[in-house]
Design a protein around this motif. Structure first.
Motif: not given
Length: 329
Positions: A134-137, A151-152, A269-272
């Protein structure tokens, strides 16, 4: 406070120097947030130029410091003098801050063409594979801002970050954060661009579409074709990745500012992710859409080139989450 002892208050010279340093620090924080981690940019050289231009904008800066230095410690100065000096320091600091806002930089002075974009990893192991994906998006902006891609983390300059997302999107709380997420999904900078792309793809007239947007899309698609960033068969069908990358990072920033919970952030992030999965079948397609979208954002080929360099690094560097994580997982 040092070794348990409390020392006297600062001298007028120290107060002036502290005000000057605070103004410079604030300016550098703003520059970092606005410019990101541009390869080859020497922030020390930039700070030196800020000092030089400050001196030009406030010619009596050295005299101010020298005069204050001759005053000695506060113990040797009466209260009225201390008060007047403090007020003068505050006014001088305000002049310095205003001068910083009017600086004229030649950005080329700070670049080294041999440098390239860096993909940073903390390797702290705090995120699971799904969270990493998700963060990779949002990776293109993470790379641009010289942040870790695994990492956030925590934003070092929270106050500056709050001001930035307030000025960019008027985000100041949970409600406004989710309103902008919704706007980026429905419209953002991709909706009008996508209308132009559809018309071009189908050989239709662009009548009724904003003329500036038509020009911007034509400029950037031509640039991508002429510079072999893509070919006619791989011209992105949408610019939405530019807005999806921003949604992921807006969620992260809103969490870092304390406006939303961590659960809220992952939900954003899930929506994205859902929208990205519905529009693309690979990191490469997603990346090319980002390249197009960022270029169309301001109708600027330099923005397009910058985005392409970042995406190219994400598609080839072994440290890239785009190589370590499958698109479909």
């Amino acid at each position: 406070m040092e070794n348990g002892k409390t020392y006297g208050k600062q001298t007028p010279e120290e107060i002036a120097r502290a005000a000057q340093e605070a103004a410079i620090k604030s300016a550098m924080e703003q520059a970092q947030l606005m410019l990101g981690n541009i390869p080859g940019m020497n922030m020390q050289d930039m700070q030196a130029q800020i000092m030089a231009q400050m001196q030009a904008a406030v010619p009596n800066l050295v005299d101010i410091q020298t005069q204050q230095a001759t005053m000695g410690t506060l113990g040797d100065v009466d209260a009225d003098t201390v008060c007047n000096t403090g007020m003068k320091n505050m006014n001088d600091a305000a002049d310095i801050t205003q001068s910083l806002m009017n600086l004229d930089f030649n950005a080329d002075d700070f670049f080294d063409d041999n440098d390239s974009w860096e993909i940073k990893r903390s390797k702290d192991g705090t995120l699971n594979s799904e969270q990493l994906r998700l963060l990779a998006l949002g990776a293109p902006i993470l790379v641009y801002n010289d942040e870790y891609t695994d990492t956030i983390g925590h934003q070092e300059y929270v106050d500056s970050l709050k001001e930035q997302i307030r000025s960019w999107w008027e985000v100041t709380d949970r409600e406004s954060a989710f309103e902008i997420v919704d706007w980026l999904l429905r419209e953002g900078h991709h909706a009008e661009a996508d209308r132009v792309l559809a018309a071009m793809r189908n050989g239709q007239e662009t009548e009724g579409i904003d003329e500036d947007k038509v020009e911007d899309v034509s400029l950037i698609t031509d640039y991508m074709l002429e510079n072999s960033i893509c070919d006619m068969n791989s011209v992105p069908h949408t610019a939405i990745a530019w807005d999806l990358v921003r949604i992921v990072n807006l969620g992260r920033w809103a969490f870092q500012c304390g406006y939303i919970t961590e659960e809220d952030m992952w939900n954003i992030m899930c929506v994205a992710d859902e929208t990205a999965s519905a529009n693309f079948s690979s990191w490469e397609e997603y990346g090319m859409s980002f390249v197009l979208g960022r270029g169309v954002w301001h109708g600027d080929t330099d923005d397009c080139q910058t985005a392409y360099e970042i995406v190219a690094e994400l598609l080839k560097n072994e440290d890239s989450p785009w190589l370590q994580l499958s698109w479909s997982d």
